[in-house]
Design an enzyme around this catalytic site. Structure first.
Site, mmCIF file in Angstrom:
data_model
loop_
_atom_site.group_PDB
_atom_site.id
_atom_site.type_symbol
_atom_site.label_atom_id
_atom_site.label_comp_id
_atom_site.label_asym_id
_atom_site.label_seq_id
_atom_site.Cartn_x
_atom_site.Cartn_y
_atom_site.Cartn_z
ATOM 1 C CD GLU A 200 -2.864 -0.898 2.472
ATOM 2 O OE1 GLU A 200 -3.987 -1.375 2.395
ATOM 3 O OE2 GLU A 200 -2.431 -0.332 3.496
ATOM 4 N NE ARG A 292 -7.044 -9.400 17.804
ATOM 5 C CZ ARG A 292 -6.390 -8.291 18.150
ATOM 6 N NH1 ARG A 292 -6.783 -7.622 19.224
ATOM 7 N NH2 ARG A 292 -5.377 -7.842 17.438
#
Length: 662
Positions: A200, A292
């Site tokens: 990226e 999570r």
């Protein structure tokens, strides 16, 4: 609600879940490895089950063994904590097949977000802003190098299945790409079993802002505002705070909506975090979703007054979200500092050993300490070296920051190297104090955060000497033979004043503190300085003393010959010198490079016989799932390697035979 749950994790998150479950009247089962037989989470739980060896792959990553423990104990649900199996879709599916509730999102959501590449494609379809880059399946090095050139340097290589900064490298020039890619792939396969990466555009001066989301099985989804996690080292968070400084209501709403859209796109249930890279101009890009609970969730709890673990348990049991979006509010400001057993001055190398002394600041409505260890416990090389999370709260950022600085000065750790003084410097550096935040803050504040080593102050020498005197006086006072005149330590002499010397050392510096008894205390002399000293010492090492005209509170912790002096927000490890010892100094072995910690040799970067310059990389070793490069200490000749790739090495062993050029 469940009557019994199993916690498939360790450390502070296991302790935190046990605490919340106990408050709700839920029985808890802990699982543990051989290395954690006496761990705090094992001591706190109602039941505990041994699941395997010290290595995580032999215990906490053994899903079938954890499920067997749940069946044996009758646990209805499994809380995965964070790390280990918390984002493992196969484990979530295994729980479902076994009829045990997985306290987390459905396996399909974990799978959708588990691959950074696939997640970005999905977010693109959902209209969530994305960073320019390559997120496809082609992994040939030459092709990825071409993509990096197309995107434009600097670029960021990231492990697709990764997290926690592992398998991640910034690359600034084409000639550095191949080596960085190889290192990322090695680290990724070791940590995640998958070496797939994406490339990226690296956003210059980016902020790392994440949104806490929560969904239920009834179709509801909310965001619980944001956390700024920009202060990082090696892509791992060091300080986190909520709310993000400078966040406008409009930007918060836009980021919150994008995060909820991301969660809804995968049918998310439970606690999750959508992470964004934010530009200084207010634009932001989706980075990843952690399916999570996050390590830094306490700052969100502190500003909302909510218990996110309780929300997890309620949602997993089928209840709807306790509050709707319009009922959620922000109150005050919270900051979290991660207390690690590590050496910031040595590249943040983890430290291992026994916690000989552990004294956190007192907890209150403003100060919270989440920890998985207590005094006497051991920090092992098998797991993350976190000691605790220190969380502070107050009505605004300035006051919260003042509480953080004070709490850090009150934190005392002996037995392992730690980052407390580094955190204190970080909390006072201008960039952080003025909220000039980005992920490069630590690098650009090197001069402030890593100052030259200071000389030990006179106060520290005097406190160490006074502590010796106080211990001697207390021992004499408690003696059963106290009536004997030979045990009275008043320095009485027939023909003059009794004078003695206490010798102390710090590195190569030795100081001799001269002691003469005085009425109600002692007269201490150090160089040209002479002060009257007296005080009292508590069992935990706390001192209440008078040194000349100054009255102060400090602490001195004795560990073997070491005297760890805590004063004025610093810790000074001094050594008591035995004046009767006459042995030689001994010579240090020359020409070798030693392992800074236990680990595994990954690759050799040079060959025997090479003549190298100072700083030349010689080998790479892996420890605690991170790679560490060992470099030449000076110009010289590499005579031989002592180990081969794949070999396990112990702390302190010689790795390289090296001859320094004279």
């Amino acid at each position: 609600m469940f009557s019994k749950i199993l916690i498939a994790n360790r450390g502070e998150i296991a302790c935190r879940v046990i605490k919340t479950a106990r408050r709700l009247g839920i029985a808890t089962v802990a699982v543990y490895s051989e290395a954690d037989a006496n761990a705090r989470h094992v001591r706190l739980a109602d039941e505990a089950v041994l699941i395997g060896g010290a290595e995580a792959r032999d215990s906490y990553l053994k899903g079938e063994r954890i499920l067997e423990a749940a069946r044996q104990t009758g646990a209805q649900a499994i809380h995965p904590g964070y790390g280990f199996l918390s984002e493992n879709e196969d484990f979530a599916e295994s729980c479902e097949r076994a009829g045990v509730v997985f306290i987390g999102p459905p396996a399909s959501a974990i799978r959708a977000m588990g691959s950074k590449s696939a997640a970005k494609a999905l977010m693109d379809q959902a209209g969530v802003p994305l960073t320019p880059g390559y997120h496809g399946d082609r992994q040939e090095p030459d092709f990825l190098a071409q993509e990096a050139a197309r995107i434009g340097y600097p670029v960021l290589i990231k492990a697709s299945a990764g997290g926690g900064g592992k398998g991640m490298r910034r690359v600034d020039a084409p000639e550095d790409f191949a080596a960085a890619l190889a290192s990322c792939k090695r680290e990724a396969i070791n940590a995640f079993g998958d070496d797939h990466v994406l490339v990226e555009k690296y956003v210059l001066k980016p902020r790392h802002i994440e949104i806490q989301v929560f969904g239920d099985s009834h179709g509801n989804c909310v965001y619980l505002f944001e956390r700024d996690c920009s202060v990082q080292r090696r892509h791992q968070k060091v300080l986190e705070e909520a709310p993000a400084p400078g966040m406008t209501p409009e930007r918060r709403a836009a980021m919150g909506k994008a995060a909820v859209d991301a969660a809804k796109a995968v049918g998310y249930v439970g606690a999750g975090t959508v992470e964004f890279i934010a530009n200084q101009d207010g634009s932001f890009y989706f980075m990843e979703m952690n399916t999570r609970l996050q390590v830094e969730h306490p700052v969100t709890e502190m500003i909302t007054g909510l218990d996110l673990v309780e929300w997890q348990l309620r949602v997993a049991s089928g209840e709807p979200l306790p509050l709707a979006q319009e009922q959620l509010t922000i109150h005050g400001h919270a900051i979290e500092a991660r207390i690690y057993a590590e050496e910031p001055e040595k590249g943040f190398l983890p430290s291992t050993g026994r916690l000989l002394h552990l004294a956190p600041p007192a907890e209150s409505d403003h100060v919270r300490v989440d920890t998985g260890v207590e005094q006497g416990d051991e920090i092992t090389p098998f797991y993350d070296p976190m000691i605790a999370k220190l969380i502070v709260w107050d009505l605004d950022r300035e006051r919260a920051l003042a509480r953080l600085r004070k709490a850090l000065t009150q934190y005392r750790v002996v037995g392992v190297a730690n980052n407390i003084e580094f955190l204190a410097r970080l909390a006072t550096c201008p960039s952080f104090a003025h909220a000039d935040l980005d992920t490069g803050l630590i690098e650009r504040e090197q001069a402030t955060l890593f100052p030259p080593e200071a000389a030990v102050p006179e106060t520290a020498w005097l406190l160490a000497a006074l502590t010796e005197l106080l211990h001697e006086a207390n021992a004499a006072a408690s003696s059963v033979e106290h009536g004997s005149p030979w045990l009275i330590l008043d320095g009485w002499r027939l023909n003059g004043q009794g004078v003695r010397s206490i010798a102390l050392r710090h590195g190569d510096v030795r100081q001799d503190v001269t002691v003469a008894n005085a009425k109600g205390g002692w007269e201490l002399s150090l160089g040209e300085s002479k002060v009257f000293a007296r005080g009292a010492i508590e069992p935990n090492g706390l001192l209440h003393v008078q040194l000349g005209e100054r009255r102060l509170h400090a602490a001195v912790v004795i560990a073997a010959e070491r005297r760890h002096v805590f004063v004025d927000g610093r810790a000074w490890p001094l050594t008591r010198v035995d004046n009767l010892y006459t042995g030689g100094a001994g010579s240090e072995a020359e020409g070798g490079l030693r392992a800074p910690m236990p680990g595994k040799i990954v690759t050799l970067l040079a060959k025997a016989g090479d003549t190298v310059e100072k700083g030349t990389p010689l080998l790479v070793m892996e420890a605690m799932k991170m790679e560490h490069t060992i470099t030449a200490p000076a110009k010289g000749t590499l005579k031989a390697f002592c180990f081969a790739p794949g070999d396990q090495v112990a702390d302190g062993v010689e790795l390289v035979e090296f001859e320094v050029e004279v």
